[in-house]
Enzyme design. Sequence first.
Site, PDB file in Angstrom:
ATOM      1  N   HIS A 128     -20.118   3.923  13.758  1.00 15.44           N
ATOM      2  CA  HIS A 128     -21.053   3.197  14.618  1.00 15.44           C
ATOM      3  C   HIS A 128     -21.890   4.168  15.451  1.00 15.44           C
ATOM      4  O   HIS A 128     -21.397   5.191  15.920  1.00 15.44           O
ATOM      5  CB  HIS A 128     -20.295   2.308  15.606  1.00 15.44           C
ATOM      6  N   ASN A 159     -15.376  10.762  14.430  1.00 18.62           N
ATOM      7  CA  ASN A 159     -15.523   9.355  14.789  1.00 18.62           C
ATOM      8  C   ASN A 159     -14.339   8.843  15.600  1.00 18.62           C
ATOM      9  O   ASN A 159     -14.519   8.207  16.649  1.00 18.62           O
ATOM     10  CB  ASN A 159     -15.664   8.531  13.498  1.00 18.62           C
ATOM     11  N   ASP A 258     -33.195  19.122  26.714  1.00 16.07           N
ATOM     12  CA  ASP A 258     -34.225  20.009  26.162  1.00 16.07           C
ATOM     13  C   ASP A 258     -33.798  20.554  24.800  1.00 16.07           C
ATOM     14  O   ASP A 258     -34.605  20.613  23.862  1.00 16.07           O
ATOM     15  CB  ASP A 258     -34.491  21.189  27.108  1.00 16.07           C
ATOM     16  N   GLU A 261     -34.061  17.861  22.181  1.00 15.23           N
ATOM     17  CA  GLU A 261     -35.461  17.629  21.828  1.00 15.23           C
ATOM     18  C   GLU A 261     -35.970  18.707  20.882  1.00 15.23           C
ATOM     19  O   GLU A 261     -36.715  18.431  19.934  1.00 15.23           O
ATOM     20  CB  GLU A 261     -36.317  17.582  23.086  1.00 15.23           C
ATOM     21  N   ASP A 267     -38.888  12.896  21.888  1.00 12.11           N
ATOM     22  CA  ASP A 267     -39.203  12.963  23.311  1.00 12.11           C
ATOM     23  C   ASP A 267     -38.244  12.008  24.020  1.00 12.11           C
ATOM     24  O   ASP A 267     -38.529  10.823  24.193  1.00 12.11           O
ATOM     25  CB  ASP A 267     -40.661  12.560  23.555  1.00 12.11           C
ATOM     26  N   GLN A 277     -37.964  14.092  34.728  1.00 11.41           N
ATOM     27  CA  GLN A 277     -37.608  14.561  33.391  1.00 11.41           C
ATOM     28  C   GLN A 277     -37.371  16.067  33.372  1.00 11.41           C
ATOM     29  O   GLN A 277     -36.381  16.548  32.816  1.00 11.41           O
ATOM     30  CB  GLN A 277     -38.735  14.251  32.401  1.00 11.41           C
ATOM     31  N   GLU A 281     -33.688  17.269  32.185  1.00 17.24           N
ATOM     32  CA  GLU A 281     -33.565  17.667  30.792  1.00 17.24           C
ATOM     33  C   GLU A 281     -33.151  19.123  30.603  1.00 17.24           C
ATOM     34  O   GLU A 281     -32.742  19.515  29.514  1.00 17.24           O
ATOM     35  CB  GLU A 281     -34.873  17.377  30.055  1.00 17.24           C
TER      36      GLU A 281
END
Length: 290
Positions: A128, A159, A258, A261, A267, A277, A281
């Site tokens: 999941h 998991n 960061d 990303e 983003d 942010q 981040e």
Amino acid sequence: MLPSATLMLRRHYRCLLFLFLVLSGCQDPEVAPQQTLTLEEEQLLLGNPSNATADEGNPDNYLLLKAQYALSYSRERSTPNWVSWHVGRDWLGAADRQDDFRSDPRLPGGWYRVTASSYTGSGFDRGHNAPSADRTRSEEDNSATFLMTNMIPQAPRNNQETWANLEDYTRELVREGLEVYVVMGSYGEGGTGSKGSAKTIDQGRVTVPARIWKVLVVLEAGEDDLERISTGTRVIAVDTPNSNSVRPDWGSYRTTVDALEQATGYDLLSAVPLQVQLALESRVDLGPTQ
């Protein structure tokens, strides 16, 4: 996924804008007062990480909005790119686990639909993204988490131990009076399950991811959640290998938003004001893990 050059330009722009705001003494534009959200909007409060759309011409970044969670789906990989959802006390109840794994009828006609048996014998769990236990308010809510568009081929120990521990911790935070916004996804190709390594399963139709990640934004329970996210808000970012040798202590896999990303091209937390942010981040969480 955004090209790395595009991601670098976006980061450069954000840094320049932040510098301008600081030098000019201006503040970030005020966030509009939060209106009453639909359940679908609630699941995407932090933003749409890949700008997914419900457009069949965008098959590898296809947006599916559900009352219980939102996701970007990849037809090529036959897995979600990311799934986003909110966990608060209202979502936790006494509904039983439904275990009704099934194809998602909301995928466009003509697309391959992963079935309940597609992972059978592969050595990987039907893992999941939005957990069953995060949606126990009703049987309908719980059942929605068993759609195969919410699954990835996940190494069993990842998991059942590492990820399960993080999921349990998330719900414990909620029981303590907090609420949590979560975004989870995976990237890369090739994991190691109980039967060894594989890049795909289901006769090559389902990609096995190499890495599995999650971001949690933790708030005191309340209203106007987006407005209450500040530079002091706890944000937990985790990135684990999709391997059966993974350690059970998820805290040892903490990273920055960061870094996620950079790895994914997404983003994340895009709906959060820019200055907030930038602070959140770049930080690795050092908080408790249980």
